[in-house]
Design an enzyme around this catalytic site. Sequence first.
Site, PDB file in Angstrom:
ATOM      1  N   TYR A 105      30.420  88.320 100.142  1.00 14.04           N
ATOM      2  CA  TYR A 105      30.032  87.376  99.083  1.00 14.04           C
ATOM      3  C   TYR A 105      28.899  88.040  98.302  1.00 14.04           C
ATOM      4  O   TYR A 105      27.893  88.428  98.892  1.00 14.04           O
ATOM      5  CB  TYR A 105      29.543  86.050  99.685  1.00 14.04           C
ATOM      6  CG  TYR A 105      30.662  85.201 100.259  1.00 14.04           C
ATOM      7  CD1 TYR A 105      31.187  85.448 101.520  1.00 14.04           C
ATOM      8  CD2 TYR A 105      31.207  84.147  99.519  1.00 14.04           C
ATOM      9  CE1 TYR A 105      32.229  84.673 102.033  1.00 14.04           C
ATOM     10  CE2 TYR A 105      32.242  83.364 100.030  1.00 14.04           C
ATOM     11  CZ  TYR A 105      32.744  83.636 101.280  1.00 14.04           C
ATOM     12  OH  TYR A 105      33.775  82.872 101.784  1.00 14.04           O
ATOM     13  N   PRO A 137      35.567  76.823  95.568  1.00 19.21           N
ATOM     14  CA  PRO A 137      36.055  77.629  96.696  1.00 19.21           C
ATOM     15  C   PRO A 137      34.994  78.474  97.405  1.00 19.21           C
ATOM     16  O   PRO A 137      35.294  79.106  98.416  1.00 19.21           O
ATOM     17  CB  PRO A 137      37.118  78.533  96.053  1.00 19.21           C
ATOM     18  CG  PRO A 137      36.823  78.530  94.600  1.00 19.21           C
ATOM     19  CD  PRO A 137      36.135  77.249  94.286  1.00 19.21           C
ATOM     20  N   LYS A 190      36.490  75.855 101.839  1.00 16.37           N
ATOM     21  CA  LYS A 190      36.668  74.590 102.569  1.00 16.37           C
ATOM     22  C   LYS A 190      37.889  73.760 102.161  1.00 16.37           C
ATOM     23  O   LYS A 190      38.287  72.841 102.883  1.00 16.37           O
ATOM     24  CB  LYS A 190      35.412  73.704 102.393  1.00 16.37           C
ATOM     25  CG  LYS A 190      34.198  74.216 103.123  1.00 16.37           C
ATOM     26  CD  LYS A 190      34.289  73.924 104.606  1.00 16.37           C
ATOM     27  CE  LYS A 190      33.304  74.707 105.415  1.00 16.37           C
ATOM     28  NZ  LYS A 190      33.851  75.887 106.105  1.00 16.37           N
ATOM     29  N   HIS A 220      37.888  86.857 112.109  1.00 18.48           N
ATOM     30  CA  HIS A 220      36.661  87.473 111.591  1.00 18.48           C
ATOM     31  C   HIS A 220      35.454  86.820 112.250  1.00 18.48           C
ATOM     32  O   HIS A 220      35.289  85.607 112.158  1.00 18.48           O
ATOM     33  CB  HIS A 220      36.568  87.289 110.069  1.00 18.48           C
ATOM     34  CG  HIS A 220      37.375  88.289 109.299  1.00 18.48           C
ATOM     35  ND1 HIS A 220      37.038  88.706 108.037  1.00 18.48           N
ATOM     36  CD2 HIS A 220      38.480  88.974 109.642  1.00 18.48           C
ATOM     37  CE1 HIS A 220      37.927  89.596 107.620  1.00 18.48           C
ATOM     38  NE2 HIS A 220      38.817  89.786 108.573  1.00 18.48           N
ATOM     39  N   TYR A 250      29.996  77.255 107.684  1.00 16.84           N
ATOM     40  CA  TYR A 250      31.073  78.156 107.260  1.00 16.84           C
ATOM     41  C   TYR A 250      32.227  78.167 108.267  1.00 16.84           C
ATOM     42  O   TYR A 250      33.392  78.118 107.883  1.00 16.84           O
ATOM     43  CB  TYR A 250      30.521  79.580 107.054  1.00 16.84           C
ATOM     44  CG  TYR A 250      31.510  80.497 106.374  1.00 16.84           C
ATOM     45  CD1 TYR A 250      31.662  80.479 104.991  1.00 16.84           C
ATOM     46  CD2 TYR A 250      32.305  81.372 107.112  1.00 16.84           C
ATOM     47  CE1 TYR A 250      32.583  81.301 104.353  1.00 16.84           C
ATOM     48  CE2 TYR A 250      33.233  82.197 106.487  1.00 16.84           C
ATOM     49  CZ  TYR A 250      33.362  82.159 105.107  1.00 16.84           C
ATOM     50  OH  TYR A 250      34.276  82.972 104.481  1.00 16.84           O
TER      51      TYR A 250
HETATM   52  P1  RFL Z   1      48.201  71.150  97.060  1.00 17.80           P
HETATM   53  O1  RFL Z   1      48.259  72.476  97.719  1.00 17.80           O
HETATM   54  O2  RFL Z   1      47.774  71.082  95.644  1.00 17.80           O
HETATM   55  O3  RFL Z   1      49.636  70.487  97.213  1.00 17.80           O
HETATM   56  C1  RFL Z   1      50.009  69.308  96.519  1.00 17.80           C
HETATM   57  C2  RFL Z   1      51.509  69.295  96.348  1.00 17.80           C
HETATM   58  O4  RFL Z   1      51.899  68.084  95.695  1.00 17.80           O
HETATM   59  C3  RFL Z   1      52.844  68.387  94.675  1.00 17.80           C
HETATM   60  N1  RFL Z   1      52.813  67.303  93.660  1.00 17.80           N
HETATM   61  C4  RFL Z   1      53.738  66.320  93.590  1.00 17.80           C
HETATM   62  N2  RFL Z   1      54.823  66.058  94.335  1.00 17.80           N
HETATM   63  C5  RFL Z   1      55.565  64.964  93.993  1.00 17.80           C
HETATM   64  N3  RFL Z   1      55.257  64.149  92.954  1.00 17.80           N
HETATM   65  C6  RFL Z   1      54.167  64.371  92.179  1.00 17.80           C
HETATM   66  N4  RFL Z   1      53.884  63.576  91.156  1.00 17.80           N
HETATM   67  C7  RFL Z   1      53.347  65.496  92.492  1.00 17.80           C
HETATM   68  N5  RFL Z   1      52.233  66.028  91.960  1.00 17.80           N
HETATM   69  C8  RFL Z   1      51.916  67.099  92.671  1.00 17.80           C
HETATM   70  C9  RFL Z   1      52.394  69.729  94.146  1.00 17.80           C
HETATM   71  O5  RFL Z   1      53.455  70.421  93.471  1.00 17.80           O
HETATM   72  C10 RFL Z   1      51.984  70.429  95.443  1.00 17.80           C
HETATM   73  O6  RFL Z   1      53.062  71.111  96.067  1.00 17.80           O
HETATM   74  O7  RFL Z   1      47.256  70.141  97.852  1.00 17.80           O
HETATM   75  P2  RFL Z   1      46.918  70.040  99.451  1.00 17.80           P
HETATM   76  O8  RFL Z   1      48.181  70.049 100.248  1.00 17.80           O
HETATM   77  O9  RFL Z   1      45.977  68.912  99.561  1.00 17.80           O
HETATM   78  O10 RFL Z   1      46.173  71.411  99.817  1.00 17.80           O
HETATM   79  C11 RFL Z   1      44.889  71.706  99.304  1.00 17.80           C
HETATM   80  C12 RFL Z   1      44.709  73.215  99.148  1.00 17.80           C
HETATM   81  O11 RFL Z   1      45.821  73.726  98.421  1.00 17.80           O
HETATM   82  C13 RFL Z   1      43.400  73.584  98.418  1.00 17.80           C
HETATM   83  O12 RFL Z   1      42.357  72.751  98.846  1.00 17.80           O
HETATM   84  C14 RFL Z   1      42.978  75.058  98.672  1.00 17.80           C
HETATM   85  O13 RFL Z   1      43.899  75.945  98.093  1.00 17.80           O
HETATM   86  C15 RFL Z   1      41.583  75.326  98.112  1.00 17.80           C
HETATM   87  N6  RFL Z   1      41.156  76.715  98.250  1.00 17.80           N
HETATM   88  C16 RFL Z   1      40.650  77.201  99.444  1.00 17.80           C
HETATM   89  N7  RFL Z   1      40.593  76.410 100.536  1.00 17.80           N
HETATM   90  C17 RFL Z   1      40.164  76.913 101.746  1.00 17.80           C
HETATM   91  O14 RFL Z   1      40.098  76.146 102.717  1.00 17.80           O
HETATM   92  N8  RFL Z   1      39.802  78.231 101.921  1.00 17.80           N
HETATM   93  C18 RFL Z   1      39.835  79.085 100.878  1.00 17.80           C
HETATM   94  O15 RFL Z   1      39.567  80.271 101.097  1.00 17.80           O
HETATM   95  C19 RFL Z   1      40.236  78.589  99.581  1.00 17.80           C
HETATM   96  N9  RFL Z   1      40.297  79.398  98.517  1.00 17.80           N
HETATM   97  C20 RFL Z   1      41.232  77.589  97.163  1.00 17.80           C
HETATM   98  C21 RFL Z   1      40.783  78.925  97.313  1.00 17.80           C
HETATM   99  C22 RFL Z   1      41.735  77.164  95.921  1.00 17.80           C
HETATM  100  C23 RFL Z   1      41.786  78.047  94.871  1.00 17.80           C
HETATM  101  N10 RFL Z   1      42.329  77.556  93.651  1.00 17.80           N
HETATM  102  C24 RFL Z   1      43.387  78.201  92.988  1.00 17.80           C
HETATM  103  C25 RFL Z   1      42.028  76.214  93.207  1.00 17.80           C
HETATM  104  C26 RFL Z   1      40.821  79.810  96.274  1.00 17.80           C
HETATM  105  C27 RFL Z   1      41.280  79.370  95.030  1.00 17.80           C
HETATM  106  C28 RFL Z   1      41.246  80.353  93.909  1.00 17.80           C
HETATM  107  C1  PHB Z   2      40.314  83.905  99.624  1.00 18.89           C
HETATM  108  O1  PHB Z   2      40.558  84.870 100.373  1.00 18.89           O
HETATM  109  O2  PHB Z   2      41.136  83.510  98.775  1.00 18.89           O
HETATM  110  C2  PHB Z   2      38.998  83.236  99.721  1.00 18.89           C
HETATM  111  C3  PHB Z   2      38.144  83.567 100.761  1.00 18.89           C
HETATM  112  C4  PHB Z   2      36.897  82.942 100.846  1.00 18.89           C
HETATM  113  C5  PHB Z   2      36.540  81.997  99.902  1.00 18.89           C
HETATM  114  C6  PHB Z   2      37.414  81.656  98.876  1.00 18.89           C
HETATM  115  C7  PHB Z   2      38.653  82.282  98.775  1.00 18.89           C
HETATM  116  O3  PHB Z   2      35.311  81.407  99.980  1.00 18.89           O
END
Ligand code: RFL
Ligand code: PHB
Length: 400
Positions: A203, A295, A299, A75, A387
């Site tokens: 957005y 989110p 990032k 994109h 971004y």
């Molecule tokens: P994770 O993905 O939480 O993985 C951690 C893993 O550790 C396990 N765990 C354990 N394992 C062993 N022993 C224990 N005691 C443990 N406790 C936990 C867990 O089961 C899991 O498998 O962390 P990691 O790897 O640091 O990754 C981070 C990302 O997942 C997170 O930052 C993103 O999802 C955030 N996020 C977004 N990030 C972006 O860069 N771009 C986006 O568009 C974006 N959109 C989002 C998001 C997060 C969202 N939510 C649900 C919080 C949108 C949403 C809605």
């Molecule tokens: C997503 O597609 O899940 C998404 C995209 C952009 C954001 C957050 C989440 O800023």
Amino acid sequence: MQTLKTKVAIIGSGPAGLLLGQLLYKAGIDHIIVERRSADYVASRIRAGILEQVSVDLLTKTDVDQNLKAHGLPHSGIEILAQGRKHRLDLAALTDGKQVTVYGQTEVTKDLMQAREQADLVSFYEAYKVKIDDFYDEPTVSFEYQNQVYQIECDFIAGCDGYHGVCRASVPEDKIKTFEKVYPFGWLGVLADVPPVADELIYVQSERGFALCSMRSETRSRYYLQVPLTDKVENWSDAQFWDELKNRLDPESQKKLVTGPSIEKSIAPLRSFVTEPMRFGKLFLAGDAAHIVPPTGAKGLNLAASDIAYLSSALIQYYQEGSEQGIDKYSEKCLQRVWKAERFSWWMTHLLHRFETESEFDHKIKQAELNYILGSEAGQMTLAENYVGLPYEIQNLNKR
Ligand code: RFL
Ligand code: PHB
């Protein structure tokens, strides 16, 4: 009790842990992943969707980028809908050709898990009672797996276990400082197999609250609504979700919006959180274990990737050159980038969401700020530069 020996014990099989595993494997560094959930659960979690160019580049270095290349959607712009008008930010033109890629975190995770399986690397899923016994003198991790107690003796522990993990919680309180901001609302997210309302992300800042139109592919959409923290996901029917989304959109998007049954629906609270430092003796925290961003700036996953770029480079330098320089600089380097992403994510959240506590004056100032940003090339550049992702240098990731 069964004792295993390895160089790096990785706790957590999210994107951070898996990416580190793959980069260490490529460099010939022995490691083990310990994860408390099942492999199926980990591979089906719906989360992020936007990859910065530097994250794509890192995945390319792992050689696990075939699906990303085939199915990721580059994109070069985003839209911001404010005061009923849409403004396009030409990310590529504003940042010397940089862009972002729409590719689900679920896919990144699946790709990395599959590569791990093919390379026959050691992972323990459904490991219970994961515990760090020592991370200063003789790093040791213990856990239960299939009714047997295991102990891993290692050189280093990588705490990639997310916000609720055991690694950060193992650090004595007087050795760690945390910084936190909790927002008074959450995001209600819906995934649906309907074509996206537009080719690019929208957005939305509206009087009814923030909304985001995103996607996973040309046939799968991801939408979010700002909702009060008191809302329960089970009280939001699909029909209510689509109605409210429509109400926050402009007439053209309202007409184009295709609705359908949700295949996932959840509410995520918004939070900013940083841990300092990110290294404690031979324990390194990475990704959500060390920091959380709201989110709005997309990032979280990207910061997890940049932490891992620094950490893998530091460990490779240690094992290949005997130098502790990268290890010693890990925390400082990560935190510089982390705080910049925290600032951007906080700023985007403030700019685009509706805060119940804001006065009419605050509201007017916010509108003026948004008008300034959207109406000025310098303002647009500031947003676009952050971004698409701030650049960082990693030297030795190509070495085997
Ligand atoms: P994770 O993905 O939480 O993985 C951690 C893993 O550790 C396990 N765990 C354990 N394992 C062993 N022993 C224990 N005691 C443990 N406790 C936990 C867990 O089961 C899991 O498998 O962390 P990691 O790897 O640091 O990754 C981070 C990302 O997942 C997170 O930052 C993103 O999802 C955030 N996020 C977004 N990030 C972006 O860069 N771009 C986006 O568009 C974006 N959109 C989002 C998001 C997060 C969202 N939510 C649900 C919080 C949108 C949403 C809605
Ligand atoms: C997503 O597609 O899940 C998404 C995209 C952009 C954001 C957050 C989440 O800023």
